[in-house]
Write an enzyme that holds these catalytic residues in place. Structure first.
Site, PDB file in Angstrom:
ATOM      1  N   GLU A 308     -19.328 -37.772 -39.608  1.00 13.95           N
ATOM      2  CA  GLU A 308     -20.340 -37.972 -38.557  1.00 13.95           C
ATOM      3  C   GLU A 308     -19.661 -38.028 -37.190  1.00 13.95           C
ATOM      4  OE1 GLU A 308     -23.775 -40.470 -40.649  1.00 13.95           O
ATOM      5  OE2 GLU A 308     -22.013 -41.707 -40.286  1.00 13.95           O
ATOM      6  N   CYS A 408     -30.208 -46.616 -40.266  1.00 18.28           N
ATOM      7  CA  CYS A 408     -29.749 -47.088 -38.953  1.00 18.28           C
ATOM      8  C   CYS A 408     -30.582 -46.520 -37.803  1.00 18.28           C
ATOM      9  CB  CYS A 408     -28.284 -46.735 -38.745  1.00 18.28           C
ATOM     10  SG  CYS A 408     -27.897 -44.998 -39.009  1.00 18.28           S
TER      11      CYS A 408
HETATM   12 ZN   LIG Z   1     -28.261 -43.690 -37.217  1.00 23.04          ZN
END
Ligand SMILES: [Zn+2]
Length: 649
Positions: A308, A408
């Site tokens: 990521e 998230c």
């Molecule tokens: Zn996130």
């Protein structure tokens, strides 16, 4: 050192010496109507109840409840850091309560706070995963996310205290922070958490409580990083954790994008309180590098699925972009802190690009479904998301899923939208600065109140009326966005040449009277954006923008049979703007002439063309571009932002 009182806003610096401009709170700036006010209403009415229901459904609240009941289930559900989703949603609830009271939101917040309070151990430690018997506390700092969860707990608590005045959650957060102090404080340990966020949270806790130990611990966590204090794990190397180079020597953003940007928020926060120039210098270097070489046109950051993470300079593939929603939200938080430190419009420009494009695209128009990663070029229409399935984070289905196994992003959207008013305007001794344009009222607390009216971003005219003023001369500063050419400003209908262009703002200094009206006109033609030549992924392609809005071509708007992977814009033809009803609002769309290529001459050739490129043939078609943030709201589709272009056709 001078200091200021905390206000109802996510960043409320205690020291004022480092502030070029001072933030305003959510009760000082009210969004009254328009795109953002409508979203705030849906954030409260739709997104927050949706999130609360999913947090119950996915076990995140039950994980804490089980610990509170003294019967932690060995089968902890969801991610090992699921507590953070509860805290981040609580933070969003708190900012929304700070914006406007609500009995139902207040009781929902109180119920969650009660669960967290009861789950907390007698020494202040709270982590439903570790408390359920999964590993030892503080044993695997690279991966455990314990301080990450503490950080989100602290942020929620500070928000709740500022918004409601209640110390219920703040007391929990202080006990947790003191627990961390006993373990890590005074350099008792040399390591830190693999996922930053506790740094900025501790600075905010210092701001809220006045206890300098929290600021010291934040500084310590920043100082220890970069000396390989975290165990690499598989392909998660030291750069992934921002643990390869000490922050003061770092020149560009590296590694996991959210981690890098959360850390940088903490770095600027520590600078804002201590004035250590090396921290600001590093943050500015990294911000400039990110903006010039690692950010997408739509405000996405973090090009790689692997880790990521940020890629190399100019590594901006369109069909493989990761672009996590949280990373762009983190970039907004980072830019905002730098705006407070410098007063420069480029940071507000970056916030605008991120908000109107990627953040707006991250959420469905109904505001109850979300992208975790955000495509910039979708070659094939993928299956729609199921309303009942939480996908893995690394897949964007054809439409936005309702929730995620790693949830998230949706709570991050909630807290951002709830606190959006805080990003609109600031003040300084010499006046008021308007950074973002939306219908709103702005009160600075020293007798100045402004009313802003605009149809922005559909129209480029903004009226700012002085509703109240204190009788002294002061400067009204209006941001001129970097995309804007030829902005004009008038006062009470008279063009005003006596303006300054300092820091990217038009400043008008005069003795104001109630009823004075300033009109800013920003020409907003449709424009073509050409990429930097080093971005190989889009060389020879262009994008369409209008004002702050990035456009895309999406398959539902195109003529029958057109494959958006085989079109070329004809740049000698005019771009035609039209208004169209689309997904519940009237939006400018852009019609463009294009060549729909027939690539059949390439068929079967594979790579063996011997350098002889077949003649391009095809038919002329008229394509329609829509605001990128509206894509994927009408079912699965093909979509692209950058499109190959040609002249002389
Ligand atoms: Zn996130």
């Amino acid at each position: 050192m001078s200091s200021s009182e905390p206000l109802i806003a996510p960043v409320s610096p205690r020291a004022t010496d480092q502030l070029a401009v001072r933030p305003l709170g959510l009760t000082d700036v009210e969004l009254t109507r328009g795109f953002w006010a409508d979203w705030q209403r849906l954030n409260r009415d739709v997104t927050i109840p949706h999130a609360l229901a999913w947090l119950e459904r996915d076990g995140s609240v039950d994980n804490l409840r089980d610990v509170a009941a003294g019967t932690p289930a060995a089968a902890h559900r969801g991610m090992w850091f699921s507590d953070s989703d509860v805290y981040k949603t609580l933070e969003g609830l708190a900012w929304d309560l700070g914006r406007a009271p609500s009995a139902s939101l207040s009781s929902a917040a109180d119920a969650l706070i009660d669960v967290v309070r009861r789950a907390q151990g007698p020494d202040g430690y709270v982590n439903s995963y570790i408390q359920a018997g999964h590993g030892q506390r503080w044993d695997h700092m690279a991966w455990s996310h314990e301080l990450y969860c503490f950080g989100h707990l602290i942020q929620a608590a500070v928000a709740h205290h500022r918004a409601t005045g209640s110390a219920d959650l703040l007391a929990v957060a202080v006990r947790a922070a003191d627990c961390a102090l006993r373990e890590f404080g005074d350099s008792r340990r040399k390591d830190t958490d693999g996922h930053p966020v506790v740094e900025m949270a501790l600075v905010e806790l210092y701001r809220e409580t006045g206890n300098p130990s929290y600021l010291d611990l934040a500084q310590q966590f920043i100082d220890v990083r970069g000396y390989r204090v975290l165990d690499p794990r598989g392909h998660f190397d030291s750069a992934y954790y921002q643990d390869e180079t000490p922050v003061r020597q770092q020149t560009t953003v590296v590694g996991h994008a959210v981690r890098a940007l959360y850390l940088l928020c903490g770095v600027v926060d520590v600078y804002l309180e201590t004035g250590e120039q090396a921290l600001l210098d590093s943050a500015l270097r990294q911000w400039e590098s990110m903006m010039a070489t690692k950010m997408y046109l739509n405000g996405a950051v973090g090009s790689r699925f692997e880790g990521e993470s940020f890629g190399d300079e100019y590594e901006l593939p369109q069909d493989l972009v990761y672009g996590e929603t949280c990373a762009t939200i983190a970039s907004i938080m980072f830019s905002w802190r730098l705006l407070l430190a410098t007063g420069e419009s480029r940071f507000a420009d970056a916030i605008e690009r991120a908000l109107f494009n990627l953040v707006a695209a991250s959420t469905s128009v109904e505001r109850n479904a979300f992208f975790y990663n955000n495509p910039a070029h979708r070659r094939v229409a993928r299956p729609a998301a199921s309303p009942n399935v939480r996908p893995q984070r690394a897949e964007a289905p054809g439409t936005r899923p309702p929730w995620f196994q790693c949830a998230c992003c949706p709570p991050n959207i909630i807290r951002t939208i709830a606190s959006l008013g805080g990003y609109l305007a600031t003040y300084a001794d010499n006046g008021v600065q308007i950074h973002q344009y939306a219908p709103a009222t702005v009160a600075t607390g020293n007798g100045i109140r402004l009313v802003m009216e605009t149809e922005y971003p559909v129209e480029g005219t903004v009226d700012v009326t002085v509703a109240e003023t204190d009788g002294t001369a002061w400067t009204l500063s209006l941001r001129v966005p970097s995309w804007c050419r030829g902005a004009t400003v008038s006062v009470n209908g008279t063009a005003t040449p006596a303006v300054t262009g300092e820091r990217g703002y038009l400043g008008i200094t005069r003795q104001w009277h109630a009823g004075d009206r300033v009109t800013l006109v920003m020409p907003m033609p449709v424009r073509i954006t050409v990429p930097h030549p080093a971005v190989d992924a889009v060389r020879g392609a262009v994008a369409i923008e209008r004002g702050p809005i990035v456009y895309c071509l999406e398959s539902p708007d195109q003529p029958e049979g057109v494959d958006l992977n085989r079109v070329e814009l004809l740049l000698d033809e005019p771009l035609v703007e039209q208004r169209r009803e689309l997904l519940g609002s009237t939006v400018p769309v852009v019609q463009v002439e294009a060549l729909a290529r027939d690539d059949s001459a390439w068929a079967g050739s594979g790579w063996a063309t011997l350098g002889e490129e077949p003649v391009t043939v095809g038919r002329r078609v008229r394509l329609t571009a829509i605001p990128y943030h509206l894509w994927a709201n009408r079912g699965p589709s093909v979509m692209r932002i950058f499109v190959p272009a040609r002249r002389g056709q």
